[in-house]
Motif scaffolding. Sequence first.
Motif, short mmCIF file in Angstrom:
data_model
loop_
_atom_site.label_atom_id
_atom_site.label_comp_id
_atom_site.label_asym_id
_atom_site.label_seq_id
_atom_site.Cartn_x
_atom_site.Cartn_y
_atom_site.Cartn_z
N TYR A 26 52.04 29.39 -29.01
CA TYR A 26 53.25 28.85 -28.38
C TYR A 26 53.21 29.11 -26.86
CZ TYR A 26 58.00 28.56 -26.66
OH TYR A 26 59.11 28.26 -25.90
N ASP A 53 43.96 27.70 -39.40
CA ASP A 53 45.10 28.55 -39.08
C ASP A 53 45.53 28.37 -37.62
OD1 ASP A 53 42.77 29.74 -38.13
OD2 ASP A 53 43.52 31.78 -38.41
N LYS A 54 44.55 28.17 -36.74
CA LYS A 54 44.87 27.97 -35.33
C LYS A 54 45.48 26.59 -35.09
CE LYS A 54 41.25 31.12 -33.70
NZ LYS A 54 40.65 31.44 -35.01
N ALA A 110 58.25 31.12 -37.40
CA ALA A 110 56.90 31.30 -36.85
C ALA A 110 56.65 32.71 -36.35
CB ALA A 110 56.68 30.30 -35.72
N ASN A 117 50.83 32.70 -33.86
CA ASN A 117 51.84 31.68 -33.58
C ASN A 117 52.46 31.88 -32.20
OD1 ASN A 117 51.50 30.39 -36.02
ND2 ASN A 117 53.24 31.36 -37.01
N LYS A 119 51.81 35.24 -39.72
CA LYS A 119 50.97 34.75 -38.63
C LYS A 119 51.71 34.80 -37.29
CE LYS A 119 48.42 31.67 -41.71
NZ LYS A 119 48.02 30.26 -42.01
N THR A 146 52.89 23.98 -34.99
CA THR A 146 54.18 24.67 -34.98
C THR A 146 54.69 24.86 -33.56
OG1 THR A 146 53.66 25.86 -37.04
CG2 THR A 146 55.34 26.83 -35.60
N SER A 170 49.02 26.58 -36.19
CA SER A 170 49.86 27.29 -35.22
C SER A 170 50.18 26.40 -34.02
CB SER A 170 49.17 28.57 -34.75
OG SER A 170 49.12 29.53 -35.79
#
Length: 315
Positions: free
Chosen positions: A174, A131-132, A161, A170, A166, A138, A135
């Motif tokens: 970022y 999941d990380k 995002a 996210n 999430k 993204t 992210s």
Amino acid sequence: MSLEAFFLFLADKITSASKWLRAYFSDEQGQTRDASPDNLVKFGKIRASGDVNITNVNVNLVADPTSPEYSGDQLREILNKVSKQVSLHSGLALGLDEGFVEGVESRSLSPLTEIQKNQIKEFTRAGWKRDKVNSIATAYRIINAEDAEKFVVAGKLMESAFKGRKKVINRKMYNLARAGYLERFAFDLLFSAQYREDESISSVLDYFPDAIFLDQDFLEEDLDIELLRREKEKVQRVSVYARGKRRIEIMENGYSKYLRSKIDMETGDSTNERSLFMIEKKMPYRLGDSEAETLDLRFRVLARKEFKKPKSGKP
């Protein structure tokens, strides 16, 4: 279409689109594992039977729009079936973020660079959970679109995002990527174990003393709280990041409040020294089509004669 038949359909699509579409199971604890076509069929049968032990397990789809075999039509067909299942109140548990289709199509217009791909490989080898890592990918795509002045694409990616399930992770990834910290982490992984294992990056996401990011819910008094916390922990340098005119104003007013709070706290102190975070560099710039500003602060101990009350207004 029954719920069991839907998962048969989904298993068939995963098989035929295996080069660009994958599925995985996730539970409430964030644990994930691949969902093979056979397991999807089994999952559908158990889910259709109403087994209460499986209600907290979700199926999530991950598409790679950069693959030559990617098919937007096939993806829309799947999403159409999902929509029908939801409307039938079948209890379907399929993870799709808001704006999923738009986000997927925008990703194809903002591919990762080779350097970014290599960094993601380093994070994966370090044991960071999927999941990380997703992210991070993204975040890089948003940054690439912004830097290429593809503001519509960047906007769609951000909407997908930052408004989905999430959105918190996210946004944090970022922020770290946009400020260059993820690049530093990838470099450090080549020489040390500081950021190895998923727990290390989870700790950074919970609290990162080197930086303060002014997200949408950040208030002026929050900056005072964050800086005082870092003082107690003897953090020597911290950078504060703000994007957009309103957040820049909050950052500057918040720093002025911090200076005033230091004066109020130390008015009755008879010592000849004062300690505080002082501005080392103030840098305005642009991120995409937005104004942005960074304050680089350094912790200093000053003699009383150097410590003067700030003028009203901006620092």
